[in-house]
Enzyme design. Sequence first.
Site, PDB file in Angstrom:
ATOM      1  N   SER A 127       0.837  -1.200   0.000  1.00 22.77           N
ATOM      2  CA  SER A 127       0.000   0.000   0.000  1.00 22.77           C
ATOM      3  C   SER A 127       0.871   1.249   0.000  1.00 22.77           C
ATOM      4  O   SER A 127       1.985   1.240   0.545  1.00 22.77           O
ATOM      5  CB  SER A 127      -0.849  -0.031   1.264  1.00 22.77           C
ATOM      6  OG  SER A 127      -1.476   1.198   1.481  1.00 22.77           O
ATOM      7  N   TYR A 152      -2.084  -0.849  11.033  1.00 20.37           N
ATOM      8  CA  TYR A 152      -2.325  -1.427   9.709  1.00 20.37           C
ATOM      9  C   TYR A 152      -1.150  -1.102   8.766  1.00 20.37           C
ATOM     10  O   TYR A 152      -0.605  -1.994   8.100  1.00 20.37           O
ATOM     11  CB  TYR A 152      -3.643  -0.890   9.111  1.00 20.37           C
ATOM     12  CG  TYR A 152      -3.748  -1.171   7.631  1.00 20.37           C
ATOM     13  CD1 TYR A 152      -4.031  -2.454   7.173  1.00 20.37           C
ATOM     14  CD2 TYR A 152      -3.505  -0.172   6.685  1.00 20.37           C
ATOM     15  CE1 TYR A 152      -4.074  -2.734   5.811  1.00 20.37           C
ATOM     16  CE2 TYR A 152      -3.556  -0.445   5.328  1.00 20.37           C
ATOM     17  CZ  TYR A 152      -3.839  -1.719   4.888  1.00 20.37           C
ATOM     18  OH  TYR A 152      -3.873  -1.986   3.543  1.00 20.37           O
ATOM     19  N   LYS A 156       1.977  -3.507   6.723  1.00 22.99           N
ATOM     20  CA  LYS A 156       2.430  -3.508   5.322  1.00 22.99           C
ATOM     21  C   LYS A 156       3.950  -3.298   5.252  1.00 22.99           C
ATOM     22  O   LYS A 156       4.647  -3.942   4.458  1.00 22.99           O
ATOM     23  CB  LYS A 156       1.689  -2.434   4.517  1.00 22.99           C
ATOM     24  CG  LYS A 156       0.201  -2.727   4.332  1.00 22.99           C
ATOM     25  CD  LYS A 156      -0.054  -4.037   3.588  1.00 22.99           C
ATOM     26  CE  LYS A 156      -1.513  -4.394   3.495  1.00 22.99           C
ATOM     27  NZ  LYS A 156      -1.794  -5.742   3.018  1.00 22.99           N
TER      28      LYS A 156
HETATM   29  P1  NAD Z   1     -11.080  -6.859   1.393  1.00 19.97           P
HETATM   30  O1  NAD Z   1     -11.320  -6.778   2.860  1.00 19.97           O
HETATM   31  O2  NAD Z   1     -12.228  -6.666   0.495  1.00 19.97           O
HETATM   32  O3  NAD Z   1     -10.363  -8.236   1.005  1.00 19.97           O
HETATM   33  C1  NAD Z   1      -9.479  -8.892   1.873  1.00 19.97           C
HETATM   34  C2  NAD Z   1      -9.985 -10.328   2.007  1.00 19.97           C
HETATM   35  O4  NAD Z   1      -9.108 -11.046   2.856  1.00 19.97           O
HETATM   36  C3  NAD Z   1     -11.375 -10.393   2.622  1.00 19.97           C
HETATM   37  O5  NAD Z   1     -12.218 -11.139   1.769  1.00 19.97           O
HETATM   38  C4  NAD Z   1     -11.155 -11.095   3.959  1.00 19.97           C
HETATM   39  O6  NAD Z   1     -12.254 -11.914   4.307  1.00 19.97           O
HETATM   40  C5  NAD Z   1      -9.884 -11.884   3.683  1.00 19.97           C
HETATM   41  N1  NAD Z   1      -9.067 -12.187   4.873  1.00 19.97           N
HETATM   42  C6  NAD Z   1      -8.608 -11.337   5.814  1.00 19.97           C
HETATM   43  N2  NAD Z   1      -7.866 -11.997   6.708  1.00 19.97           N
HETATM   44  C7  NAD Z   1      -7.850 -13.304   6.326  1.00 19.97           C
HETATM   45  C8  NAD Z   1      -7.241 -14.477   6.835  1.00 19.97           C
HETATM   46  N3  NAD Z   1      -6.505 -14.464   7.954  1.00 19.97           N
HETATM   47  N4  NAD Z   1      -7.416 -15.640   6.172  1.00 19.97           N
HETATM   48  C9  NAD Z   1      -8.167 -15.692   5.042  1.00 19.97           C
HETATM   49  N5  NAD Z   1      -8.770 -14.613   4.518  1.00 19.97           N
HETATM   50  C10 NAD Z   1      -8.614 -13.437   5.149  1.00 19.97           C
HETATM   51  O7  NAD Z   1      -9.926  -5.803   1.078  1.00 19.97           O
HETATM   52  P2  NAD Z   1      -9.355  -5.329  -0.331  1.00 19.97           P
HETATM   53  O8  NAD Z   1      -9.673  -3.880  -0.467  1.00 19.97           O
HETATM   54  O9  NAD Z   1      -9.712  -6.272  -1.393  1.00 19.97           O
HETATM   55  O10 NAD Z   1      -7.794  -5.419  -0.019  1.00 19.97           O
HETATM   56  C11 NAD Z   1      -7.005  -6.504  -0.480  1.00 19.97           C
HETATM   57  C12 NAD Z   1      -5.574  -6.261  -0.056  1.00 19.97           C
HETATM   58  O11 NAD Z   1      -5.130  -5.019  -0.592  1.00 19.97           O
HETATM   59  C13 NAD Z   1      -5.371  -6.162   1.450  1.00 19.97           C
HETATM   60  O12 NAD Z   1      -4.134  -6.773   1.771  1.00 19.97           O
HETATM   61  C14 NAD Z   1      -5.288  -4.673   1.707  1.00 19.97           C
HETATM   62  O13 NAD Z   1      -4.544  -4.382   2.848  1.00 19.97           O
HETATM   63  C15 NAD Z   1      -4.580  -4.208   0.436  1.00 19.97           C
HETATM   64  N6  NAD Z   1      -4.826  -2.806   0.110  1.00 19.97           N
HETATM   65  C16 NAD Z   1      -6.116  -2.368  -0.018  1.00 19.97           C
HETATM   66  C17 NAD Z   1      -6.343  -1.022  -0.325  1.00 19.97           C
HETATM   67  C18 NAD Z   1      -7.743  -0.488  -0.410  1.00 19.97           C
HETATM   68  O14 NAD Z   1      -7.942   0.725  -0.231  1.00 19.97           O
HETATM   69  N7  NAD Z   1      -8.759  -1.300  -0.694  1.00 19.97           N
HETATM   70  C19 NAD Z   1      -5.265  -0.152  -0.534  1.00 19.97           C
HETATM   71  C20 NAD Z   1      -3.968  -0.667  -0.421  1.00 19.97           C
HETATM   72  C21 NAD Z   1      -3.755  -1.995  -0.098  1.00 19.97           C
HETATM   73  C1  WQD Z   2      -9.506   9.495   0.872  1.00 14.17           C
HETATM   74  C2  WQD Z   2      -9.740  10.973   1.126  1.00 14.17           C
HETATM   75  C3  WQD Z   2     -10.170  11.500   3.436  1.00 14.17           C
HETATM   76  C4  WQD Z   2     -14.036   9.530   3.783  1.00 14.17           C
HETATM   77  C5  WQD Z   2      -6.812   4.618   2.967  1.00 14.17           C
HETATM   78  C6  WQD Z   2      -5.767   3.959   3.813  1.00 14.17           C
HETATM   79  C7  WQD Z   2      -4.589   3.584   2.972  1.00 14.17           C
HETATM   80  C8  WQD Z   2      -5.028   2.751   1.771  1.00 14.17           C
HETATM   81  C9  WQD Z   2      -6.118   3.401   1.010  1.00 14.17           C
HETATM   82  C10 WQD Z   2      -4.975   0.436   2.373  1.00 14.17           C
HETATM   83  C11 WQD Z   2      -9.057  11.454   2.395  1.00 14.17           C
HETATM   84  C12 WQD Z   2     -11.366  11.835   2.563  1.00 14.17           C
HETATM   85  C13 WQD Z   2     -12.847  10.000   3.279  1.00 14.17           C
HETATM   86  C14 WQD Z   2     -15.049  10.463   4.137  1.00 14.17           C
HETATM   87  C15 WQD Z   2     -13.622  12.246   3.423  1.00 14.17           C
HETATM   88  N1  WQD Z   2      -5.595   1.501   2.194  1.00 14.17           N
HETATM   89  N2  WQD Z   2     -12.650  11.341   3.101  1.00 14.17           N
HETATM   90  N3  WQD Z   2     -14.807  11.779   3.922  1.00 14.17           N
HETATM   91  O1  WQD Z   2      -7.161   7.604   3.801  1.00 14.17           O
HETATM   92  O2  WQD Z   2      -6.288   8.019   1.456  1.00 14.17           O
HETATM   93  O3  WQD Z   2      -6.261   5.767   2.377  1.00 14.17           O
HETATM   94  O4  WQD Z   2      -7.202   3.723   1.905  1.00 14.17           O
HETATM   95  O5  WQD Z   2      -3.797   0.244   2.326  1.00 14.17           O
HETATM   96  O6  WQD Z   2      -3.733   2.883   3.784  1.00 14.17           O
HETATM   97  O7  WQD Z   2      -5.370   4.868   4.827  1.00 14.17           O
HETATM   98  O8  WQD Z   2      -8.410   6.748   1.764  1.00 14.17           O
HETATM   99  O9  WQD Z   2     -10.730   6.687   1.022  1.00 14.17           O
HETATM  100  O10 WQD Z   2     -10.251   6.823   3.510  1.00 14.17           O
HETATM  101  O11 WQD Z   2      -9.801   8.793   2.081  1.00 14.17           O
HETATM  102  O12 WQD Z   2     -13.446  13.459   3.254  1.00 14.17           O
HETATM  103  O13 WQD Z   2     -16.130  10.117   4.639  1.00 14.17           O
HETATM  104  O14 WQD Z   2     -11.149  11.165   1.351  1.00 14.17           O
HETATM  105  O15 WQD Z   2      -9.975  12.481   4.415  1.00 14.17           O
HETATM  106  O16 WQD Z   2      -8.599  12.746   2.151  1.00 14.17           O
HETATM  107  P1  WQD Z   2      -6.995   7.151   2.433  1.00 14.17           P
HETATM  108  P2  WQD Z   2      -9.870   7.188   2.122  1.00 14.17           P
END
Ligand code: NAD
Ligand code: WQD
Length: 343
Positions: A127, A152, A156
Site C-alpha cells: 500500500s 495497519y 504492510k
Molecule cells: P477486502 O477486505 O475486500 O479483502 C481482503 C480479504 O481477505 C477479505 O475477503 C477477507 O475476508 C480476507 N481475509 C482477511 N484476513 C484473512 C485471513 N486471515 N485468512 C483468510 N482470509 C482473510 O480488502 P481489499 O480492499 O480487497 O484489499 C485486499 C488487499 O489489498 C489487502 O491486503 C489490503 O490491505 C490491500 N490494500 C487495499 C487497499 C484499499 O484501499 N482497498 C489499498 C492498499 C492496499
Molecule cells: C480518501 C480521502 C479522506 C471519507 C486509505 C488507507 C490507505 C489505503 C487506502 C490500504 C481522504 C477523505 C474520506 C469520508 C472524506 N488503504 N474522506 N470523507 O485515507 O487516502 O487511504 O485507503 O492500504 O492505507 O489509509 O483513503 O478513502 O479513507 O480517504 O473526506 O467520509 O477522502 O480524508 O482525504 P486514504 P480514504
Amino acid sequence: MRPKVLVTGGTGYIGSHTILDLLENGCDAVCIDSCINSDTSCLKAIKELTGTEIPFYKADLCDLKATEQVFRDHPDIAGIIHFAALKAVGESVEKPLLYFRNNLESLINILDLSLRYGVKAFIFSSSCTVYGDVTHSPVDENTPWQEAASPYGRTKQIGEQIITDTLRHTDMKSILLRYFNPAGAHPSGKMGESPINPPQNLVPVITETAIGKRKSMTVFGTDYPTRDGSCIRDYIHVCDLAHAHTLALKYIFEGRQDEQTGIFNLGIGNGLTVLEIIEAFQRVTGVSLSYILGDRRPGDVMAIYSDHTKAGRLLGWEPKMTIDDIVSTAWTWEKNRSAAGKS
Ligand code: NAD
Ligand code: WQD
C-alpha cells in the site's frame, strides 16, 4: 498450459476482480478466504462472467493446517497473489494485536507453504501507506518511508520486509505492489466492493450517502494548502489494478524479473481532491450529494499521488479507466446491491 494461481483473500474487493482478470488472461485460479470481510457472492458473478467455477476454500490463513490442504489438493500452484488481510485503519489503532496477528501470521504461513511446495512467484498487496506522511508527490518506489501512521500501515511495512528477508536465498521471486486508492467496480455491474464491515473509504461513502444508506457525509478538512482546501489522493480503478497483478505474475513466470523482490507503485499518477471527486460523482450520475464540510480526520496526509513509470516500463501496465469510470461503475454497483437488498 494455463498456470494455476492461488489467490488469498480472493472473495474480497480487489481479489475478486483479480480472479476475473486472471481467468480472462490465460491463468487458472484457486481461491482461499476466511470471509472475515466478504461473502462468496463474487464467485457466482465470476462464473456468470467467465463460465468458470473456481475451487474455493473457506479457511483462515492463520490456520496452517487448513491452508496446507489447499497445497495438497493443488500441488501444481505456480504463483500466489496474497491479498488476505484486515484493512481498516481506525480499527487497527484500536486493536493492534488483531492486525499484527492476522496480517503477519497469515503472511508467514503462506510464505512458509509457498516455499515448501515449490511455488515460484509471490505477489503481495502492499500500500502507499508504507510511505507515511510524505512531503512531496509524486512518490516513486525509492521515496523513503516515514513512520507508519497506523498499526495497519505497520503490517504492510513489516510484511514487505518479511518477504524480502525470507526470499533472499531462495528461488522464489516476489513483487510488492503498492496500491494508491483503489475504487470503482466491474463495468458489468455484477461485482464490486461488498464488505462485511462498513466501508470508510471515500468512494463507497459517497455512493452509500447518495443511495440513502447514510444521511450525509463529511469532507474531512477544507483548510489544507491544496487547490480547494481538501486532501489530494490518487484514485485507481479496481479493474486496472487487478490487471497489474496478472502482468506482474507473467513478468516473473516469463523470467523477465532479475531482482529477487520487485516493487511497483500502482496509481493513476494524478492527484484529485475530495471535492473534485464529489463534483465528478454529481456530474456523472446527476445525483446531488448531501455533504458537510468538516474538520480534518486525524492521521490524514495532505496530498499523495504516485509515479508509476516503473510499472509502465517493466510490466507494460497502463491504467485505462478515468475518474468518471470510477464513479459511474461504483454508482451502478451501489444501485445493484441495494436492489438486491444488500446493506
Ligand atoms: P477486502 O477486505 O475486500 O479483502 C481482503 C480479504 O481477505 C477479505 O475477503 C477477507 O475476508 C480476507 N481475509 C482477511 N484476513 C484473512 C485471513 N486471515 N485468512 C483468510 N482470509 C482473510 O480488502 P481489499 O480492499 O480487497 O484489499 C485486499 C488487499 O489489498 C489487502 O491486503 C489490503 O490491505 C490491500 N490494500 C487495499 C487497499 C484499499 O484501499 N482497498 C489499498 C492498499 C492496499
Ligand atoms: C480518501 C480521502 C479522506 C471519507 C486509505 C488507507 C490507505 C489505503 C487506502 C490500504 C481522504 C477523505 C474520506 C469520508 C472524506 N488503504 N474522506 N470523507 O485515507 O487516502 O487511504 O485507503 O492500504 O492505507 O489509509 O483513503 O478513502 O479513507 O480517504 O473526506 O467520509 O477522502 O480524508 O482525504 P486514504 P480514504
